[in-house]
Write a protein that holds these residues in place. Structure first.
Motif, PDB file in Angstrom:
ATOM      1  N   GLU A  72     -14.562  -3.488  15.443  1.00  0.00           N
ATOM      2  CA  GLU A  72     -13.586  -4.059  14.526  1.00  0.00           C
ATOM      3  C   GLU A  72     -12.210  -3.457  14.746  1.00  0.00           C
ATOM      4  OE1 GLU A  72     -14.312  -2.269  10.955  1.00  0.00           O
ATOM      5  OE2 GLU A  72     -12.409  -2.819  10.058  1.00  0.00           O
ATOM      6  N   ALA A  73     -12.150  -2.154  14.997  1.00  0.00           N
ATOM      7  CA  ALA A  73     -10.848  -1.524  15.225  1.00  0.00           C
ATOM      8  C   ALA A  73     -10.198  -2.085  16.482  1.00  0.00           C
ATOM      9  CB  ALA A  73     -11.006  -0.016  15.337  1.00  0.00           C
ATOM     10  N   ALA A  74     -10.990  -2.315  17.531  1.00  0.00           N
ATOM     11  CA  ALA A  74     -10.415  -2.836  18.770  1.00  0.00           C
ATOM     12  C   ALA A  74      -9.799  -4.206  18.544  1.00  0.00           C
ATOM     13  CB  ALA A  74     -11.495  -2.901  19.856  1.00  0.00           C
ATOM     14  N   VAL A  75     -10.558  -5.106  17.904  1.00  0.00           N
ATOM     15  CA  VAL A  75     -10.042  -6.463  17.701  1.00  0.00           C
ATOM     16  C   VAL A  75      -8.859  -6.449  16.740  1.00  0.00           C
ATOM     17  CG1 VAL A  75     -10.630  -8.741  16.844  1.00  0.00           C
ATOM     18  CG2 VAL A  75     -12.257  -7.503  18.212  1.00  0.00           C
ATOM     19  N   ALA A  76      -8.950  -5.642  15.668  1.00  0.00           N
ATOM     20  CA  ALA A  76      -7.846  -5.597  14.700  1.00  0.00           C
ATOM     21  C   ALA A  76      -6.572  -5.104  15.359  1.00  0.00           C
ATOM     22  CB  ALA A  76      -8.221  -4.683  13.540  1.00  0.00           C
ATOM     23  N   LEU A  77      -6.682  -4.084  16.215  1.00  0.00           N
ATOM     24  CA  LEU A  77      -5.478  -3.567  16.849  1.00  0.00           C
ATOM     25  C   LEU A  77      -4.915  -4.548  17.867  1.00  0.00           C
ATOM     26  CD1 LEU A  77      -6.631   0.047  16.912  1.00  0.00           C
ATOM     27  CD2 LEU A  77      -4.650  -0.827  15.756  1.00  0.00           C
ATOM     28  N   ALA A  78      -5.791  -5.338  18.523  1.00  0.00           N
ATOM     29  CA  ALA A  78      -5.267  -6.375  19.408  1.00  0.00           C
ATOM     30  C   ALA A  78      -4.480  -7.407  18.598  1.00  0.00           C
ATOM     31  CB  ALA A  78      -6.413  -7.044  20.164  1.00  0.00           C
ATOM     32  N   ILE A  79      -4.997  -7.747  17.407  1.00  0.00           N
ATOM     33  CA  ILE A  79      -4.280  -8.702  16.555  1.00  0.00           C
ATOM     34  C   ILE A  79      -2.944  -8.125  16.125  1.00  0.00           C
ATOM     35  CG2 ILE A  79      -4.351  -9.885  14.342  1.00  0.00           C
ATOM     36  CD1 ILE A  79      -7.288 -10.185  14.641  1.00  0.00           C
ATOM     37  N   PHE A  80      -2.919  -6.797  15.794  1.00  0.00           N
ATOM     38  CA  PHE A  80      -1.655  -6.200  15.372  1.00  0.00           C
ATOM     39  C   PHE A  80      -0.638  -6.231  16.499  1.00  0.00           C
ATOM     40  CE2 PHE A  80      -3.692  -5.512  11.715  1.00  0.00           C
ATOM     41  CZ  PHE A  80      -4.346  -4.330  11.487  1.00  0.00           C
ATOM     42  N   LEU A  81      -1.092  -5.958  17.732  1.00  0.00           N
ATOM     43  CA  LEU A  81      -0.157  -5.988  18.844  1.00  0.00           C
ATOM     44  C   LEU A  81       0.403  -7.396  19.062  1.00  0.00           C
ATOM     45  CD1 LEU A  81      -1.734  -3.596  21.454  1.00  0.00           C
ATOM     46  CD2 LEU A  81       0.222  -3.233  19.989  1.00  0.00           C
ATOM     47  N   ARG A  82      -0.459  -8.408  18.903  1.00  0.00           N
ATOM     48  CA  ARG A  82       0.000  -9.779  19.030  1.00  0.00           C
ATOM     49  C   ARG A  82       1.030 -10.092  17.942  1.00  0.00           C
ATOM     50  NH1 ARG A  82       0.460 -12.784  22.866  1.00  0.00           N
ATOM     51  NH2 ARG A  82      -1.558 -13.667  23.320  1.00  0.00           N
ATOM     52  N   MET A  83       0.744  -9.610  16.728  1.00  0.00           N
ATOM     53  CA  MET A  83       1.665  -9.827  15.618  1.00  0.00           C
ATOM     54  C   MET A  83       3.002  -9.160  15.901  1.00  0.00           C
ATOM     55  SD  MET A  83       0.679  -9.256  11.691  1.00  0.00           S
ATOM     56  CE  MET A  83       1.448  -7.803  11.071  1.00  0.00           C
ATOM     57  N   PHE A  84       2.961  -7.956  16.476  1.00  0.00           N
ATOM     58  CA  PHE A  84       4.202  -7.259  16.789  1.00  0.00           C
ATOM     59  C   PHE A  84       5.007  -8.004  17.834  1.00  0.00           C
ATOM     60  CE2 PHE A  84       7.086  -3.874  16.900  1.00  0.00           C
ATOM     61  CZ  PHE A  84       7.388  -3.579  18.209  1.00  0.00           C
ATOM     62  N   SER A  85       4.289  -8.597  18.825  1.00  0.00           N
ATOM     63  CA  SER A  85       5.051  -9.267  19.871  1.00  0.00           C
ATOM     64  C   SER A  85       5.636 -10.589  19.387  1.00  0.00           C
ATOM     65  CB  SER A  85       4.185  -9.482  21.106  1.00  0.00           C
ATOM     66  OG  SER A  85       3.218 -10.475  20.844  1.00  0.00           O
TER      67      SER A  85
END
Lengths: 100, 177, 371
Positions: A72-85
């Motif tokens: 869950e942490a891996a997928v959530a952090l990928a989503i956060f990075l996408r949100m940041f970009s």
């Protein structure tokens, strides 16, 4: 070290995690609160496994909780990075629309 | 075991809960991440005191060496380098604190006052038992977890790819790629 | 440790009044101090040997000013590091800057606890020995990341993130390559793994010769571990000519000394695990060191273990000064596209071998032919 003390420790950890999730605005900090909540439940599982005559199911469940927390942490952090970009920030307040 | 084991237990519990409180209230998100590391380490210590040796090592390996590293990478990649002190405001502190204190009271009262059928704990190695149970009785959750990890791996890798440029010639692109 | 404390209390009458747990705790502190002294001495002498070996390979002499033939150079280096000015960059995060070297040092030093130095010489024979080493060495990644960020320096941050992703990527082949030794011994405890390679087969009882897959996994482990400890040819994140030495560019004096010492400590841990798991550990060929009186048996097995471990360290240094450096993308490709699939296939091979041949290795089968 009795079962009561361990349940109180787990309750304290759960409430700290819940406070973090409720008040923080940075998405990564909210994820830290979620990890605290998962750790609290793990302590409960392992404490019951130890004090109720070594029921191994508690520890197996805790292993699976750790595995799921990592995924869950891996997928959530990928989503956060996408949100940041796309939006340039990871504040949870700006992510209030399903579009985009 | 009384005496030193109790001191170690109190020390591990104090580190766990103290670091968790720091995670909740520190404005600087990197300090909160370091406090989270100490909280995880305290929880691993509690596992070892509860005869869960394999689980304690797994906690350090996965949480500290994996999830915390991921959190740090996410913090670094979502802030500019000049923000050496990354602060973020918090809202609703007082109502949230009230709710959390009430919840803590309810949970601890429920935990302390219930007469569980507690037996004296035994200290035995657990690795062989966990391995055997994962291969016999809990085989289905084991396989499902591995499929879930594969899905998470592929999903995370796909989500963090850079956006594709304009569609290549000869490809039909309708909507997003 | 408690048994040793009990025998101490019985042997020394003045200690009879002290509670057992105090004696055990003091004994633990003494053992930890002994291991710390050994680790620091190895790291000091190791840095000197590294420079001498580098000099030999590069057809020059190396340090030869301090002491006879340069033997005391590491003392001079230590004094220099301690006396240097402690510089902290202006806008750096002071707390994290000071905290990061300790994470790296603890991550390296905590693994010394389970190294099997001799027949009875192990600080703590944990029953999760190898797994504990893997867990504790993953603490180094956090230290490296914090060092890179807290230096408030673009190149330090880039170097730190590259080093962290390299260490994390190579942790998988390291763990997978050590599992064949665990499968053959049937236990994660390092003393059990070393004891399983003893017996009448002598040098052929080593896990290295057990079956072709473990032979292969020794080289896989050595390569992956050399990469995980950031040694050349995998030391791009911290080489002096790349990214201005990476995540430890802003560190000076004893803080840099901690990073430097941790690197040599990691080197020894890699060599110690390689000897314990694949090269027979402290086993003396054709001889059971446990039959000797306690002190001679331990001295003999300690000597054998240190000889093998130092040979492995010398090989690591030899490879370090012979091969050129890999680029970052070549590094990552090698980890994920070569080492990870190879170690998984290797693990499958060992498991099938143990299943088909019921746990016997090639030397064991040849020996049973002759009766």
């Amino acid at each position: 070290m009795t079962l009561d003390k361990l349940l109180v420790i787990a309750a304290a950890l759960f409430c700290c995690g819940l406070y973090t999730v409720m008040t923080r605005r940075n998405a990564v900090a909210v994820l830290m609160g979620v990890e605290l909540i998962l750790n609290a439940t793990n302590i409960n599982f392992v404490a019951f496994s130890f004090f109720l005559n070594r029921v191994m199911g508690g520890q197996i469940f805790a292993v699976f909780v750790i595995v799921l927390a990592a995924a869950e942490a891996a997928v959530a952090l990928a989503i956060f990075l996408r949100m940041f970009s796309t939006t340039g920030t990871v504040e949870v307040d700006v992510a209030d629309q399903l579009k985009g | 075991m009384s005496g030193p084991a109790d001191y170690i237990f109190y020390a591990a519990a104090a580190m766990t809960v103290g670091a968790a409180i720091l995670v909740a209230i520190l404005p600087n998100i990197l300090y909160a991440a370091v406090a989270l590391l100490f909280s995880f380490a305290g929880v691993a210590g509690l596992y070892i005191l509860l005869s869960a040796d394999f689980l304690g090592a797994t906690q350090i390996l996965v949480y500290v060496g994996g999830i915390l590293v991921l959190l740090l990478f996410a913090v670094f990649l979502s802030n500019r380098i000049s923000d050496a002190k990354i602060t973020n405001p918090t809202h609703f502190r007082l109502p949230a604190a009230a709710i959390c204190l009430v919840l803590f009271g309810v949970l601890s009262y429920a935990g302390v006052s219930t007469p569980y059928a507690v037996k004296k704990g035994v200290y035995l190695p657990t690795t062989a038992d966990i391995g055997e149970l994962l291969m016999t009785r809990y085989l289905l959750p084991f396989e499902v977890a591995s499929v879930l990890l594969l899905a998470a791996l592929i999903g995370a890798a796909l989500l963090s790819r850079p956006d594709r440029a304009a569609p290549e010639k000869g490809e039909m692109e309708e909507g997003k790629g | 440790m408690e048994a040793l404390a009990l025998s101490l209390v019985n042997a020394i009458p003045p200690l009879a009044g002290v509670p057992l747990w105090t004696v055990t705790l003091l004994l633990m502190v003494v053992v930890a101090a002994v291991i710390l002294v050994f680790a620091l001495t190895f790291e000091g002498v190791g840095s000197l040997v590294l420079r001498k070996v580098a000099g030999d390979i590069q057809a020059r002499i190396g340090p030869n000013r301090v002491g006879p033939n340069g033997m005391l150079q590491f003392l001079a280096d230590g004094v220099k590091l301690v006396l240097k000015e402690d510089i902290i960059p202006a806008n750096a995060d002071r707390l994290l800057f000071k905290l990061a070297p300790y994470f790296v040092f603890v991550g390296s030093f905590a693994a010394f606890v389970v190294v099997p130095f001799g027949v009875g010489l192990i600080a703590a024979d944990l029953n999760i020995g190898i797994y504990y080493v893997m867990a504790v060495t993953s603490l180094v990644v956090v230290g490296v990341l914090l060092a890179g960020w807290a230096s408030n320096n673009k190149w330090a941050l880039l170097g730190g993130m590259r080093a962290a992703s390299q260490i994390v990527s190579y942790e998988i082949p390291v763990g997978m390559a050590l599992i064949p030794a665990v499968l053959i011994a049937g236990s994660l405890s390092l003393q059990d793994i070393v004891r399983s390679q003893g017996g009448l087969l002598g040098i052929f009882g080593w896990n290295l010769f057990h079956n072709p897959f473990t032979f292969f996994s020794f080289f896989l482990y050595f390569t992956a571990a050399q990469a995980e400890t950031n040694q050349t040819p995998f030391d791009l994140p911290e080489a002096e000519s790349e990214l201005v030495s990476g995540y430890n560019v802003e560190y000076s004096g004893i803080r840099f000394g901690l990073f430097f010492l941790a690197e040599f400590g990691d080197m020894f841990i890699v060599a110690a695990l390689a000897t314990a798991c694949f090269l027979g550990g402290w086993n003396v060929p054709f001889f059971n060191a446990g039959t000797l009186p306690w002190i001679w048996g331990n001295l003999l097995s300690l000597g054998v273990f240190l000889a093998k471990a130092f040979a492995m360290v010398l090989i690591m240094m030899w490879v370090r000064w012979t091969l050129p450096r890999l680029r970052v993308d070549q590094l990552m490709r090698m980890a994920w596209k070569f080492l990870v699939p190879l170690t998984f296939v290797n693990l499958l091979g060992v498991s099938l071998w143990l299943l088909v041949f019921r746990g016997k290795g090639i030397p064991g089968m040849i020996a049973s032919l002759f009766g």
